[in-house]
Design an enzyme around this catalytic site. Structure first.
Site, PDB file in Angstrom:
ATOM      1  N   ARG A 166       0.824  -1.220   0.000  1.00 32.36           N
ATOM      2  CA  ARG A 166       0.000   0.000   0.000  1.00 32.36           C
ATOM      3  C   ARG A 166       0.855   1.265   0.000  1.00 32.36           C
ATOM      4  O   ARG A 166       1.960   1.282   0.528  1.00 32.36           O
ATOM      5  CB  ARG A 166      -0.942  -0.030   1.215  1.00 32.36           C
ATOM      6  CG  ARG A 166      -1.907  -1.188   1.114  1.00 32.36           C
ATOM      7  CD  ARG A 166      -2.854  -1.264   2.265  1.00 32.36           C
ATOM      8  NE  ARG A 166      -3.769  -0.128   2.299  1.00 32.36           N
ATOM      9  CZ  ARG A 166      -4.657   0.080   3.272  1.00 32.36           C
ATOM     10  NH1 ARG A 166      -4.723  -0.764   4.281  1.00 32.36           N
ATOM     11  NH2 ARG A 166      -5.453   1.115   3.217  1.00 32.36           N
ATOM     12  N   SER A 179      -8.396  11.665   2.830  1.00 29.86           N
ATOM     13  CA  SER A 179      -7.929  10.550   3.662  1.00 29.86           C
ATOM     14  C   SER A 179      -7.831  10.977   5.130  1.00 29.86           C
ATOM     15  O   SER A 179      -7.043  11.855   5.485  1.00 29.86           O
ATOM     16  CB  SER A 179      -6.558  10.075   3.181  1.00 29.86           C
ATOM     17  OG  SER A 179      -5.981   9.241   4.165  1.00 29.86           O
ATOM     18  N   GLN A 199      -6.637   9.115   7.356  1.00 27.34           N
ATOM     19  CA  GLN A 199      -5.342   8.634   7.859  1.00 27.34           C
ATOM     20  C   GLN A 199      -4.264   9.692   7.652  1.00 27.34           C
ATOM     21  O   GLN A 199      -3.451   9.950   8.546  1.00 27.34           O
ATOM     22  CB  GLN A 199      -4.960   7.330   7.164  1.00 27.34           C
ATOM     23  CG  GLN A 199      -5.879   6.178   7.536  1.00 27.34           C
ATOM     24  CD  GLN A 199      -5.556   4.902   6.782  1.00 27.34           C
ATOM     25  OE1 GLN A 199      -4.623   4.862   5.977  1.00 27.34           O
ATOM     26  NE2 GLN A 199      -6.334   3.866   7.030  1.00 27.34           N
ATOM     27  N   ASP A 254     -15.183   2.324   3.300  1.00 27.78           N
ATOM     28  CA  ASP A 254     -14.928   0.899   3.552  1.00 27.78           C
ATOM     29  C   ASP A 254     -16.152   0.019   3.265  1.00 27.78           C
ATOM     30  O   ASP A 254     -16.071  -1.203   3.389  1.00 27.78           O
ATOM     31  CB  ASP A 254     -14.510   0.695   5.020  1.00 27.78           C
ATOM     32  CG  ASP A 254     -13.144   1.310   5.305  1.00 27.78           C
ATOM     33  OD1 ASP A 254     -12.333   1.416   4.367  1.00 27.78           O
ATOM     34  OD2 ASP A 254     -12.893   1.694   6.459  1.00 27.78           O
ATOM     35  N   ARG A 308      -9.822  -3.146  -4.189  1.00 29.51           N
ATOM     36  CA  ARG A 308     -11.209  -3.572  -3.949  1.00 29.51           C
ATOM     37  C   ARG A 308     -12.083  -3.449  -5.186  1.00 29.51           C
ATOM     38  O   ARG A 308     -13.090  -4.160  -5.287  1.00 29.51           O
ATOM     39  CB  ARG A 308     -11.815  -2.797  -2.776  1.00 29.51           C
ATOM     40  CG  ARG A 308     -11.240  -3.257  -1.456  1.00 29.51           C
ATOM     41  CD  ARG A 308     -11.919  -2.629  -0.250  1.00 29.51           C
ATOM     42  NE  ARG A 308     -11.373  -3.246   0.953  1.00 29.51           N
ATOM     43  CZ  ARG A 308     -11.349  -2.680   2.148  1.00 29.51           C
ATOM     44  NH1 ARG A 308     -11.854  -1.464   2.313  1.00 29.51           N
ATOM     45  NH2 ARG A 308     -10.843  -3.315   3.193  1.00 29.51           N
ATOM     46  N   ARG A 344     -12.584  -7.184   4.462  1.00 29.55           N
ATOM     47  CA  ARG A 344     -13.909  -6.713   4.033  1.00 29.55           C
ATOM     48  C   ARG A 344     -14.381  -7.410   2.754  1.00 29.55           C
ATOM     49  O   ARG A 344     -15.584  -7.566   2.539  1.00 29.55           O
ATOM     50  CB  ARG A 344     -13.916  -5.196   3.881  1.00 29.55           C
ATOM     51  CG  ARG A 344     -13.612  -4.480   5.200  1.00 29.55           C
ATOM     52  CD  ARG A 344     -14.030  -3.027   5.199  1.00 29.55           C
ATOM     53  NE  ARG A 344     -13.264  -2.276   6.183  1.00 29.55           N
ATOM     54  CZ  ARG A 344     -13.524  -2.225   7.487  1.00 29.55           C
ATOM     55  NH1 ARG A 344     -14.542  -2.898   7.984  1.00 29.55           N
ATOM     56  NH2 ARG A 344     -12.770  -1.513   8.300  1.00 29.55           N
TER      57      ARG A 344
HETATM   58  C1  S3P Z   1      -9.433   5.148   8.419  1.00 26.48           C
HETATM   59  C2  S3P Z   1      -9.547   5.888   7.295  1.00 26.48           C
HETATM   60  C3  S3P Z   1      -9.890   5.330   5.981  1.00 26.48           C
HETATM   61  C4  S3P Z   1     -10.483   3.925   6.096  1.00 26.48           C
HETATM   62  C5  S3P Z   1      -9.728   3.070   7.070  1.00 26.48           C
HETATM   63  C6  S3P Z   1      -9.720   3.699   8.447  1.00 26.48           C
HETATM   64  C7  S3P Z   1      -9.046   5.805   9.697  1.00 26.48           C
HETATM   65  O1  S3P Z   1      -8.716   5.239   5.209  1.00 26.48           O
HETATM   66  O2  S3P Z   1     -10.500   3.302   4.826  1.00 26.48           O
HETATM   67  O3  S3P Z   1     -10.295   1.772   7.155  1.00 26.48           O
HETATM   68  O4  S3P Z   1      -9.214   5.208  10.768  1.00 26.48           O
HETATM   69  O5  S3P Z   1      -8.589   6.958   9.634  1.00 26.48           O
HETATM   70  P1  S3P Z   1      -8.176   6.486   4.312  1.00 26.48           P
HETATM   71  O6  S3P Z   1      -7.751   7.545   5.215  1.00 26.48           O
HETATM   72  O7  S3P Z   1      -7.019   5.902   3.543  1.00 26.48           O
HETATM   73  O8  S3P Z   1      -9.328   6.864   3.435  1.00 26.48           O
END
Ligand code: S3P
Length: 464
Positions: free
Chosen positions: A137, A182, A184, A334, A365, A409
């Site tokens: 990733r 994102s 994250q 998700d 996915r 998932r």
């Molecule tokens: C998440 C953010 C999402 C999600 C992941 C959990 C998080 O990812 O797909 O399962 O906890 O911040 P992205 O930030 O890459 O969209």
């Protein structure tokens, strides 16, 4: 005291094959495990507080245990008592110790990217790796802003893990416009910003889940959120003393999605899911199912520790196809694989727009859903970043053999599809389901689902 340490699915040698078959209607009550996103954050922010944070309802899945193990390796005391409450002995912002080994983040992109944000503000070197899925990733999306703030990072080609990060006590606060929606990346920059002197801002054109912001505010950080022409701007003032917190973690709406969709598509079903997180940035799936004609009621709406929660009741009803706009993608990012199972059973065509980010999740996915639906006799195609599914107007043919590709998932979504299909659906390996939904098969069987699973070295045998 139980001292859980991380283990991840790839460390278990034998694949676990599972088959779902249509049978009785689903009924009853299911307690869905705690929210994965909030659980990671409870551990990480608890680790940065001064004093002991207590978390109730923490997801005890492999992803979250990987975060706990990484934090322990950096000097944070984390224990779980017999009643299931987790205690995190915070070391204060900037107080982590250098880890004496590689940090293995298992299958979890959230763990890996958010930990990078923490490490950026620490003057030592750490090396991060993960399982086959995580090492494929993209990490460039956190390497770019954290490097701009002063961390030194080196990765494999293509910004892939393993990577090394050498943080600094002199991080520069920055203003960062997210190039991709994102949570994250947003959270990694905010966590780094927590360690930098002055104000760090992140601007997001599309709102993503805001658990980091809510929890930081709950723990006393100075956070300012404004709406600007470019989008939502979140500004954090660095180097605070965070207060420890009592954190109650709601059931994960992304996990509730599986029994919810199963109840919506298996005729005669009536299922109750208590205390599910209803954060507006997370509930695009439930809104979409209602647009498709699903019967979903949200009962007893309430606030639990700064997060909205409700009890969900889902009754089966015939569904119609839906167009899901790109603007809704961050609130259900998700949930597209399981929505695809609902779309396969609906009458008419469904279109998921602006879903290119699905290519860089635990697996590609879009490719996995396309291959899986095709194997189950459902017409489906992708056009750049949109997916089109021709609904069967009732039970899809099924009979498919699905490759989960280390993606929890994908595995759970196709088991759900199998519960509504004319013929059984088999998943080659469901081990990674433990990352986010420990006990998924037992929970579904408790509602009356017919799912069998068996460990087998020979994929042609077992669970048939
Ligand atoms: C998440 C953010 C999402 C999600 C992941 C959990 C998080 O990812 O797909 O399962 O906890 O911040 P992205 O930030 O890459 O969209």
């Amino acid at each position: 005291m139980i001292d859980n340490t991380a283990s991840h699915s790839s460390s278990r040698p034998t694949p676990r094959r599972a088959t779902a078959r249509a049978g009785a209607a689903l009924s009853g009550f299911a307690r869905v495990p705690g929210d994965k996103s909030i659980s990671h954050r409870a551990l990480m922010l608890g680790a940065l507080a001064v004093g002991t944070t207590r978390a109730e309802g923490l997801l005890e899945g492999e992803d979250v245990l990987a975060t706990a193990a990484a934090l322990r390796r950096m000097g944070v005391g984390i224990t779980r008592d017999e009643s299931g409450i987790w205690q995190i002995e915070g070391v204060g912002v900037g107080g982590l110790h250098a880890p004496d080994d590689v940090l293995d983040m298992g299958n979890s992109g959230t763990a890996a990217r958010l930990i990078c944000g923490l490490l950026a503000g620490h003057n030592f070197t750490a090396i991060l790796t993960g399982d086959d899925s995580l090492r494929a990733r993209p990490m460039g999306r956190v390497i770019a802003p954290l490097t701009e703030m002063g961390a030194q990072m080196a990765s494999r080609d293509g910004g892939r893990m393993p990577l090394s990060i050498t943080g600094t006590n002199d991080l520069l606060p920055i203003e960062y416009v997210l190039p991709v929606p994102s949570a994250q990346v947003k959270s990694a920059v905010l966590l780094a910003g927590l360690h930098a002197p002055g104000k760090t801002s992140v601007i997001e054109a599309m709102a993503t889940r805001d658990h980091t912001e809510r929890m930081l505010a709950h723990m006393g950080a100075e956070l300012e959120i404004t709406e600007t022409d470019e989008g939502r701007r979140i500004t954090i003032t660095g180097q605070p003393e965070l207060n420890p917190a009592e954190i109650q973690i709601p059931a994960d709406p992304s996990s509730a999605a599986f029994p919810a969709v199963a109840a919506a598509i298996v005729p005669g079903s009536n299922v109750y899911l208590p205390a599910v997180g209803m954060n507006p940035a997370r509930i695009g799936l439930f809104d979409t199912l209602v647009e498709m004609g699903a019967d979903i009621s949200r009962e007893n709406p309430r606030d639990v520790g700064g997060e909205p929660v409700a009890d969900l009741r889902i009754r089966a009803r015939s569904l119609k196809g839906v167009i899901v706009p790109a603007s809704r993608a961050p609130s259900m990012i998700d949930e597209y694989p399981v929505l695809a199972a609902a779309a396969a059973c609906a009458s008419g065509t469904s279109v998921f727009e602006g879903v290119g980010e699905l290519r860089v999740k635990e697996s590609d996915r879009l490719a996995a859903v396309e291959a899986g639906l095709a194997a189950c006799g459902v017409a489906v195609w992708t056009e750049e970043d949109r997916m089109v599914i021709q609904g069967c107007g009732g039970p899809p043919p099924g009979s498919g053999e699905i490759a989960a590709n280390l993606d929890h998932r994908i595995a759970m979504s196709f088991l759900v599809l199998g519960l509504a299909a004319k013929n059984p659906v088999t998943i080659d390996d469901v081990r990674t389901v433990e990352t986010s939904f420990p006990g998924f098969i037992e929970t579904m069987c408790g509602l009356g689902a017919d799912i069998t699973a068996a460990e087998t070295a020979d994929p042609s045998k077992g669970a048939a």
